[in-house]
Scaffold this motif. Structure first.
Motif, PDB file in Angstrom:
ATOM      1  N   THR A  97       0.884  -1.030  -0.223  1.00  0.00           N
ATOM      2  CA  THR A  97      -0.045  -0.076  -0.120  1.00  0.00           C
ATOM      3  C   THR A  97       0.650   1.110   0.015  1.00  0.00           C
ATOM      4  O   THR A  97       0.221   2.322  -0.307  1.00  0.00           O
ATOM      5  CB  THR A  97      -0.748   0.159   1.170  1.00  0.00           C
ATOM      6  N   VAL A  98       2.039   1.214   0.438  1.00  0.00           N
ATOM      7  CA  VAL A  98       3.207   2.381   0.324  1.00  0.00           C
ATOM      8  C   VAL A  98       3.328   2.585  -1.087  1.00  0.00           C
ATOM      9  O   VAL A  98       4.012   1.474  -1.798  1.00  0.00           O
ATOM     10  CB  VAL A  98       4.464   2.018   1.129  1.00  0.00           C
ATOM     11  N   ARG A  99       3.720   3.847  -1.534  1.00  0.00           N
ATOM     12  CA  ARG A  99       3.738   4.292  -2.891  1.00  0.00           C
ATOM     13  C   ARG A  99       5.078   5.291  -2.849  1.00  0.00           C
ATOM     14  O   ARG A  99       5.320   6.168  -1.999  1.00  0.00           O
ATOM     15  CB  ARG A  99       2.530   4.946  -3.410  1.00  0.00           C
ATOM     16  N   GLY A 100       5.825   4.881  -3.969  1.00  0.00           N
ATOM     17  CA  GLY A 100       6.876   5.825  -4.301  1.00  0.00           C
ATOM     18  C   GLY A 100       6.652   6.198  -5.722  1.00  0.00           C
ATOM     19  O   GLY A 100       6.056   5.654  -6.443  1.00  0.00           O
ATOM     20  N   ILE A 101       7.557   7.018  -6.188  1.00  0.00           N
ATOM     21  CA  ILE A 101       7.493   7.628  -7.643  1.00  0.00           C
ATOM     22  C   ILE A 101       9.067   7.567  -7.912  1.00  0.00           C
ATOM     23  O   ILE A 101       9.814   8.381  -7.376  1.00  0.00           O
ATOM     24  CB  ILE A 101       6.786   8.989  -7.795  1.00  0.00           C
ATOM     25  N   SER A 102       9.056   7.336  -9.231  1.00  0.00           N
ATOM     26  CA  SER A 102      10.585   7.346  -9.979  1.00  0.00           C
ATOM     27  C   SER A 102      10.610   7.689 -11.297  1.00  0.00           C
ATOM     28  O   SER A 102       9.767   6.848 -12.278  1.00  0.00           O
ATOM     29  CB  SER A 102      11.527   6.070  -9.495  1.00  0.00           C
ATOM     30  N   GLY A 103      11.281   8.604 -11.648  1.00  0.00           N
ATOM     31  CA  GLY A 103      11.283   8.895 -13.101  1.00  0.00           C
ATOM     32  C   GLY A 103      12.654   9.094 -13.343  1.00  0.00           C
ATOM     33  O   GLY A 103      13.158   9.679 -14.375  1.00  0.00           O
ATOM     34  N   ARG A 104      13.702   8.555 -12.618  1.00  0.00           N
ATOM     35  CA  ARG A 104      15.068   8.570 -12.799  1.00  0.00           C
ATOM     36  C   ARG A 104      15.565   7.755 -14.164  1.00  0.00           C
ATOM     37  O   ARG A 104      15.024   6.591 -14.272  1.00  0.00           O
ATOM     38  CB  ARG A 104      15.794   8.162 -11.668  1.00  0.00           C
ATOM     39  N   PRO A 105      16.400   8.471 -15.085  1.00  0.00           N
ATOM     40  CA  PRO A 105      16.634   7.702 -16.213  1.00  0.00           C
ATOM     41  C   PRO A 105      17.248   6.377 -16.046  1.00  0.00           C
ATOM     42  O   PRO A 105      16.829   5.281 -16.735  1.00  0.00           O
ATOM     43  CB  PRO A 105      17.708   8.747 -16.739  1.00  0.00           C
ATOM     44  N   GLU A 106      18.111   5.910 -15.060  1.00  0.00           N
ATOM     45  CA  GLU A 106      18.458   4.655 -14.940  1.00  0.00           C
ATOM     46  C   GLU A 106      17.217   3.617 -14.285  1.00  0.00           C
ATOM     47  O   GLU A 106      17.627   2.545 -14.619  1.00  0.00           O
ATOM     48  CB  GLU A 106      19.762   4.543 -13.647  1.00  0.00           C
ATOM     49  N   TYR A 127       4.830   2.534 -24.024  1.00  0.00           N
ATOM     50  CA  TYR A 127       5.501   2.729 -22.735  1.00  0.00           C
ATOM     51  C   TYR A 127       5.042   4.161 -22.138  1.00  0.00           C
ATOM     52  O   TYR A 127       5.575   5.207 -22.565  1.00  0.00           O
ATOM     53  CB  TYR A 127       6.934   2.409 -22.945  1.00  0.00           C
ATOM     54  N   TYR A 128       4.389   3.915 -21.097  1.00  0.00           N
ATOM     55  CA  TYR A 128       3.854   4.833 -20.342  1.00  0.00           C
ATOM     56  C   TYR A 128       4.860   5.497 -19.076  1.00  0.00           C
ATOM     57  O   TYR A 128       5.131   4.535 -18.327  1.00  0.00           O
ATOM     58  CB  TYR A 128       2.206   4.949 -19.696  1.00  0.00           C
ATOM     59  N   GLN A 129       4.809   6.831 -18.786  1.00  0.00           N
ATOM     60  CA  GLN A 129       5.420   7.004 -17.442  1.00  0.00           C
ATOM     61  C   GLN A 129       4.037   7.131 -16.639  1.00  0.00           C
ATOM     62  O   GLN A 129       3.209   7.824 -16.866  1.00  0.00           O
ATOM     63  CB  GLN A 129       5.987   8.330 -17.432  1.00  0.00           C
ATOM     64  N   HIS A 130       3.937   6.314 -15.522  1.00  0.00           N
ATOM     65  CA  HIS A 130       2.741   5.930 -14.916  1.00  0.00           C
ATOM     66  C   HIS A 130       2.271   7.215 -14.012  1.00  0.00           C
ATOM     67  O   HIS A 130       1.135   7.823 -14.008  1.00  0.00           O
ATOM     68  CB  HIS A 130       2.843   4.836 -13.738  1.00  0.00           C
ATOM     69  N   ARG A 131       3.222   7.883 -13.474  1.00  0.00           N
ATOM     70  CA  ARG A 131       2.994   9.344 -12.702  1.00  0.00           C
ATOM     71  C   ARG A 131       4.236   9.796 -12.770  1.00  0.00           C
ATOM     72  O   ARG A 131       5.337   9.561 -12.900  1.00  0.00           O
ATOM     73  CB  ARG A 131       2.844   8.949 -11.190  1.00  0.00           C
ATOM     74  N   VAL A 132       4.033  11.446 -12.851  1.00  0.00           N
ATOM     75  CA  VAL A 132       5.358  12.102 -13.061  1.00  0.00           C
ATOM     76  C   VAL A 132       5.922  12.333 -11.794  1.00  0.00           C
ATOM     77  O   VAL A 132       5.324  12.588 -10.789  1.00  0.00           O
ATOM     78  CB  VAL A 132       4.750  13.389 -13.479  1.00  0.00           C
ATOM     79  N   ASP A 133       7.389  12.195 -12.072  1.00  0.00           N
ATOM     80  CA  ASP A 133       8.080  12.353 -10.586  1.00  0.00           C
ATOM     81  C   ASP A 133       8.413  13.717 -10.598  1.00  0.00           C
ATOM     82  O   ASP A 133       9.018  14.590 -11.286  1.00  0.00           O
ATOM     83  CB  ASP A 133       9.350  11.461 -10.807  1.00  0.00           C
ATOM     84  N   PRO A 134       8.004  14.349  -9.268  1.00  0.00           N
ATOM     85  CA  PRO A 134       8.251  15.980  -9.240  1.00  0.00           C
ATOM     86  C   PRO A 134       9.449  16.313  -9.056  1.00  0.00           C
ATOM     87  O   PRO A 134       9.858  17.412  -9.131  1.00  0.00           O
ATOM     88  CB  PRO A 134       7.484  16.272  -7.854  1.00  0.00           C
TER      89      PRO A 134
END
Length: 335
Positions: A97-106, A127-134
């Motif tokens: 249930t814990v969420r994190g977000i990552s849009g890091r290239p690696e 291929y989608y980015q599911h949520r934008v990483d702020p």
């Protein structure tokens, strides 16, 4: 099967034609109670038999197990399926249930390789980015996604729940084929927050998830007790207390309008979404072949201008009671 063009394509990658109605596969593995993998696989294969080719999954569904399930279902039928999956939402193995977000290239590159392996395919169609990483510039994330296209691992790129301003920036890095957002009779945000306008300026298709209001607009849910104990809708503000009662009255309006039209409430709700433009697609989710067939019946429902005006009068923007997600979840939409 009715098809629609996804995005505007490029000189080297012409825009694909995909089924106007896709299949959201999330609920087959997570969030909506008991799983039935055999029926889910049968439903996916039945969808392919009917000419529906747009299958939507994500690495966080399960987590991970939904991609495996979709991979099993399309084995031997890869050429019939247009596979969309997503990265970017991280779930804690100890507490999903814990969420994190990552849009890091690696992370983008590693997530893609993992999804390809679970799906058992060589190339992801969308291929989608599911949520934008702020915390990561969208230019960096989309740049890494573009690298996947160059490497032949991905064909087309998408964003999910990104704002119009974020989409504008992303399109300067690489063409975006699709922007996914919740969009339905009771969630008309893309029409009011500039998202749909931005899509149209850049030739980006809008892919509507939860076009049936997480099942609510079908009329099948009459009480909070209809949800399984582990159904995440129990935590959704729209399905609690007075909000539930108020929204149930909206569902009754759908039933009346559908009866007048001679179709089911689900078919009316889906037909309304598809009537919002040829650049709008919908991916209702189901785990059952019978529901899939009912949903596909929406393709035969044609709504006149007068009928659309009547529906819009009953369902103006912001008519639903309660937010789409609890607290923190709303901070990650239209980002």
């Amino acid at each position: 099967m009715q098809t629609r063009t996804l995005g505007k394509g490029t000189a080297t990658a012409p825009a694909p034609r995909v089924s106007a109605l896709g299949l959201g596969c999330m609920g087959m593995s997570d969030f909506y109670g008991t799983r039935d993998d055999a029926e889910s696989i049968a439903t996916i294969r039945h969808a392919l038999d009917r000419g529906l080719n747009l299958l939507d999954t994500a690495d966080m569904y399960g987590p991970h197990t939904n991609e495996v399930l979709v991979g099993q279902a399309i084995r031997g039928r890869r050429e019939q399926a247009f596979i969309a999956t997503k990265f970017g939402i991280l779930r804690d193995p100890a507490d999903p249930t814990v969420r994190g977000i990552s849009g890091r290239p690696e992370y983008v590159r590693a997530a893609c390789d993992a999804s390809l392996k679970r799906l058992g395919i060589d190339t992801i169609d969308l291929y989608y980015q599911h949520r934008v990483d702020p915390n990561v510039p969208i230019e960096d994330t989309v740049g890494a996604m573009a690298g996947l296209v160059a490497a032949g691992k991905v064909r087309y790129l998408g964003l999910s729940e990104a704002s119009g301003a974020t989409l504008e920036r992303a399109c300067k890095v690489h063409p975006i084929a699709a922007l996914q957002s919740e969009f339905s009779l009771w969630t008309r945000d893309p029409q009011t927050n500039g998202m749909l306008d931005a899509c149209r300026r850049h030739g980006v298709s809008l892919v509507a998830y939860s076009p049936l209001g997480r099942g609510f607009l079908t009329g099948a849910i009459r009480s909070p007790d209809d949800f399984a104990a582990d159904d995440y809708r129990r935590t959704s503000p729209r399905f609690q207390g007075e909000n539930f009662a108020r929204n149930l009255r909206l569902v009754e309006q759908v039933r009346v309008l559908a009866a007048d039209k001679g179709c089911s409430p689900a078919q009316l709700a889906l037909a309304w979404v598809l009537a919002q433009g040829d650049d709008v697609l919908a991916i209702p989710g189901t785990r059952h072949r019978s529901r899939l067939d009912e949903n596909l019946g929406a393709l035969d429902v044609q709504l006149s201008a007068a009928e659309l005006a009547t529906i819009d009068a009953v369902f103006p923007p912001d008519v639903a009671a309660g937010t789409r997600y609890p607290g923190a979840g709303m901070q990650l939409v239209n980002a």
